[in-house]
Design an enzyme around this catalytic site. Structure first.
Site, PDB file in Angstrom:
ATOM      1  N   ASP A 100      28.464  24.277  26.327  1.00  0.00           N
ATOM      2  CA  ASP A 100      27.923  24.398  27.685  1.00  0.00           C
ATOM      3  C   ASP A 100      27.150  23.354  28.128  1.00  0.00           C
ATOM      4  O   ASP A 100      25.866  23.306  27.364  1.00  0.00           O
ATOM      5  CB  ASP A 100      27.530  25.774  27.579  1.00  0.00           C
ATOM      6  CG  ASP A 100      27.364  26.483  29.095  1.00  0.00           C
ATOM      7  OD1 ASP A 100      26.959  25.725  30.025  1.00  0.00           O
ATOM      8  OD2 ASP A 100      27.517  27.922  28.917  1.00  0.00           O
ATOM      9  N   ASP A 201      27.279  23.990  33.764  1.00  0.00           N
ATOM     10  CA  ASP A 201      26.526  24.867  34.360  1.00  0.00           C
ATOM     11  C   ASP A 201      25.800  24.552  35.710  1.00  0.00           C
ATOM     12  O   ASP A 201      25.279  23.345  35.993  1.00  0.00           O
ATOM     13  CB  ASP A 201      24.955  25.113  33.369  1.00  0.00           C
ATOM     14  CG  ASP A 201      24.261  26.576  33.875  1.00  0.00           C
ATOM     15  OD1 ASP A 201      24.907  27.388  33.707  1.00  0.00           O
ATOM     16  OD2 ASP A 201      23.277  26.318  34.201  1.00  0.00           O
ATOM     17  N   GLU A 243      31.001  24.951  37.200  1.00  0.00           N
ATOM     18  CA  GLU A 243      30.539  26.248  37.622  1.00  0.00           C
ATOM     19  C   GLU A 243      29.907  25.927  38.889  1.00  0.00           C
ATOM     20  O   GLU A 243      29.047  24.935  39.142  1.00  0.00           O
ATOM     21  CB  GLU A 243      29.470  26.742  36.745  1.00  0.00           C
ATOM     22  CG  GLU A 243      29.285  28.240  37.302  1.00  0.00           C
ATOM     23  CD  GLU A 243      27.702  28.659  36.872  1.00  0.00           C
ATOM     24  OE1 GLU A 243      27.674  30.239  36.927  1.00  0.00           O
ATOM     25  OE2 GLU A 243      26.822  27.836  36.537  1.00  0.00           O
ATOM     26  N   HIS A 317      29.076  35.913  31.118  1.00  0.00           N
ATOM     27  CA  HIS A 317      27.849  36.626  30.738  1.00  0.00           C
ATOM     28  C   HIS A 317      27.003  36.967  31.909  1.00  0.00           C
ATOM     29  O   HIS A 317      25.766  37.352  31.581  1.00  0.00           O
ATOM     30  CB  HIS A 317      27.401  35.324  29.713  1.00  0.00           C
ATOM     31  CG  HIS A 317      27.016  34.015  30.260  1.00  0.00           C
ATOM     32  ND1 HIS A 317      27.740  33.150  31.010  1.00  0.00           N
ATOM     33  CD2 HIS A 317      25.627  33.320  30.850  1.00  0.00           C
ATOM     34  CE1 HIS A 317      27.237  32.214  31.372  1.00  0.00           C
ATOM     35  NE2 HIS A 317      25.779  32.466  31.291  1.00  0.00           N
ATOM     36  N   ASP A 318      27.492  36.380  33.105  1.00  0.00           N
ATOM     37  CA  ASP A 318      26.372  36.852  34.068  1.00  0.00           C
ATOM     38  C   ASP A 318      26.968  37.938  34.992  1.00  0.00           C
ATOM     39  O   ASP A 318      26.512  38.366  36.197  1.00  0.00           O
ATOM     40  CB  ASP A 318      26.071  35.393  35.088  1.00  0.00           C
ATOM     41  CG  ASP A 318      25.582  34.319  34.388  1.00  0.00           C
ATOM     42  OD1 ASP A 318      24.740  34.354  33.522  1.00  0.00           O
ATOM     43  OD2 ASP A 318      25.969  33.312  34.884  1.00  0.00           O
TER      44      ASP A 318
END
Ligand code: TEU
Ligand code: CA
Length: 554
Positions: A100, A201, A243, A317-318
């Protein structure tokens, strides 16, 4: 060559949130040795790659999305040897590790920022985004994603720095070529260590321009990304995924241009924002407009076909747990989890499974705010109470949308702390672990886990999943999600009841001569299945047939 380069088109990715996956040393925090112990579980599931949420050195203000050293592992998770070990153990099982990359900002504890705030003429000063000013007079009214202003005053410099996220996540200045070079070298170093790809990210926010109040989609965005890709990713056969909350179709085509000039694929969220009040915040949730969801997914399917590549996901995870969000985590947990998986995995793109999704893990309802750890939740709680919201309303928002729903520890078995840790877990385990856990799922042939395993296998065995076109059927139907995928030889029907009622639907009958690839109900019951005009609650089926006939199945 082409085929080798596009290996990710038939791949399935599994996302691990390391601190919640598996603890190996009893400190209550998941770690890299813990992941290594569970690689056989993942190999059995059949996945091709692991997206590892950040494990680099970090003060953990935002659970690792605030990196203080991009070329070291946080001691909480292990060390570089552990990381290399993970990469090589995964490789033995044909699993690639995707790192990530958090490139929009660093931690304020990063050496660059420590230097940058020493003086205005420090060589690292220009690595970040500064504006002159006076204490108490902000450069402008821009806000941080996690609440409050996006500007932080540094008295020694008489300057503000810009942070789109927490105050401990200062934004990196991509306008500065030295910053970009440092980043490329760091990425090349990870490629040499054997990283199989990268998740980027908030990549659409790197080209910010605070003077124009631009956060995402800044004017130089694609220029920066193309340079990044050229200098790094294009030197290997990687899976890269950007993302981008702010992606529209046009930008998505750029991000995932088949010429490889940017990333392999885009990770966009349009479909995940449909159950929030337009123009408001994610906490202001509303019922899912089901027809809009179908139209939205269909739009992306058809628009990117042949000229782009999407990620397929309901979870990360969000995001809250999908079975609680758009399924039914009470009476029809099994059925609805499998139905949702079917709808997603039948589409074109690369499916992402978020840890625990394959078990049908659910949202959590902790009674006390202190039981929540997420910086976003904590800040919102304070802000909304101060604005006069009731405590009950705020807690309901957290139960529906809080990120910690996804971050409770992985539920491995029915033993204390769900087998996640022998110590005290950093966040409490969801109390339903006794019922919902991997051990139980593995033991039951009809489990959600085995359903995911089969979906993954079907994608590998049938090229139509990766290459077929897409047509939405029954567009206005308020209950049924139905679509057909087609390639030159075959067509695939995905038929799913998105509700807890039995509903009329005559489509299956028209496909009576087809092969059932997967079905989330045991055939039996009268008046149901292929011969019937009905679909049971959350019933889902995938049907495949050879073509060469004009009938398209409508
Ligand atoms: O998330 C991007 C992001 O914008 C989210 O913070 C999102 O707005 C929010 O979760 C919606 O409530 C990425 C990471 O996935 C997230 O975990 C990080 O906190 C964030 O970037 C900052 O690095
Ligand atoms: Ca640990």
């Amino acid at each position: 060559m082409e085929k080798q380069e596009k290996w990710w088109k038939s791949a399935v990715v599994y996302q691990i949130y390391p601190r919640s996956f598996q603890d190996s040393n009893g400190d209550g925090i998941g770690d890299i040795p813990g992941i290594i112990k569970r690689l056989d579980y993942l190999a059995d599931l059949g996945i091709d790659a692991i997206w590892l949420s950040p494990v680099c050195r970090s003060p953990q203000d935002d659970n690792g999305y605030d990196i203080s050293d991009y070329q070291d592992i946080d001691p909480m998770f292990g060390n570089l040897d552990d990381m290399e070990h993970l990469i090589s153990e995964a490789k033995k099982r044909n699993i690639r590790i995707l790192m990530d990359l958090v490139l929009n900002h660093s931690s304020d504890e990063h050496r660059w920022f420590q230097e940058a705030k020493k003086s205005r003429d420090n060589p690292y000063h220009d690595y970040y985004v500064w504006r002159d000013g006076e204490e108490g007079v902000l450069p402008n009214d821009m806000g941080s994603v996690f609440g409050g202003t996006a500007w932080e005053w540094v008295p020694e410099l008489k300057q503000y720095y810009f942070h789109q996220f927490s105050v401990k996540q200062p934004d990196l200045n991509w306008e500065n070529p030295a910053v970009r070079r440092e980043i490329y070298d760091m990425i090349l170093w990870w490629m040499e260590k054997g990283a199989g790809g990268f998740r980027l990210d908030v990549i659409d926010q790197i080209a910010k321009d605070p003077d124009l109040k631009i956060t995402n989609n800044g004017p130089r965005l694609h220029e920066f990304i193309q340079e990044l890709s050229r200098e790094t990713f294009q030197k290997g056969s990687l899976l890269t995924v950007g993302e981008a909350w702010g992606a529209d179709i046009q930008r998505a085509k750029q991000y995932s241009n088949p010429d490889g000039s940017e990333f392999s694929m885009v990770f966009q969220f349009e479909h995940m924002m449909l159950d929030q009040e337009p123009g408001k915040e994610k906490w202001d949730f509303c019922p899912l407009p089901f027809v809009k969801l179908k139209q939205n997914l269909a739009k992306w399917q058809t628009a990117l076909h042949g000229c782009g590549w999407n990620s397929l996901f309901w979870n990360n995870h969000d995001l809250p747990r999908i079975v609680s969000r758009w399924g039914n985590d009470k009476a029809y947990r099994q059925e609805s989890a499998k139905m949702l998986a079917s709808v997603l995995h039948g589409m074109q793109g690369t499916p992402f499974i978020y840890q625990g999704e394959e078990l049908g893990m659910t949202n959590v309802r902790f009674p006390e705010i202190e039981q929540y750890q997420d910086i976003e939740i904590r800040n919102m709680y304070k802000e909304r109470l101060a604005k006069g919201y009731s405590r009950e309303a705020v807690m309901e928002s957290i139960y529906a949308k809080g990120r910690d729903n996804a971050r409770t520890p992985m539920q491995w078995d029915g033993s204390r702390n769900a087998g996640f840790t022998t110590g005290t877990p950093w966040m409490q385990v969801n109390p339903n672990y006794v019922e919902i856990n991997a051990e139980k799922e593995m033991d039951s042939p009809d489990s959600i886990y085995h359903y995911y395993q089969k979906l993954i296998r079907l994608r590998k065995e049938n090229p139509i999943f990766a290459d077929g076109s897409f047509e939405l059927l029954l567009e206005e139907d308020a209950h049924v999600f139905a679509y057909v995928r087609r390639n030159e030889e075959e067509e695939l029907l995905v038929l799913a009841n998105f509700t807890s009622e039995t509903v009329e639907c005559g489509l299956w009958k028209k496909w009576a001569d087809s092969q059932v690839l997967i079905h989330n109900y045991a055939e039996a019951a009268d008046g149901c299945g292929a011969a019937a005009d009905r679909l049971r609650p959350y019933e889902a089926v995938m049907l495949l047939r050879k073509t060469g006939r004009p009938d398209s199945g409508r």
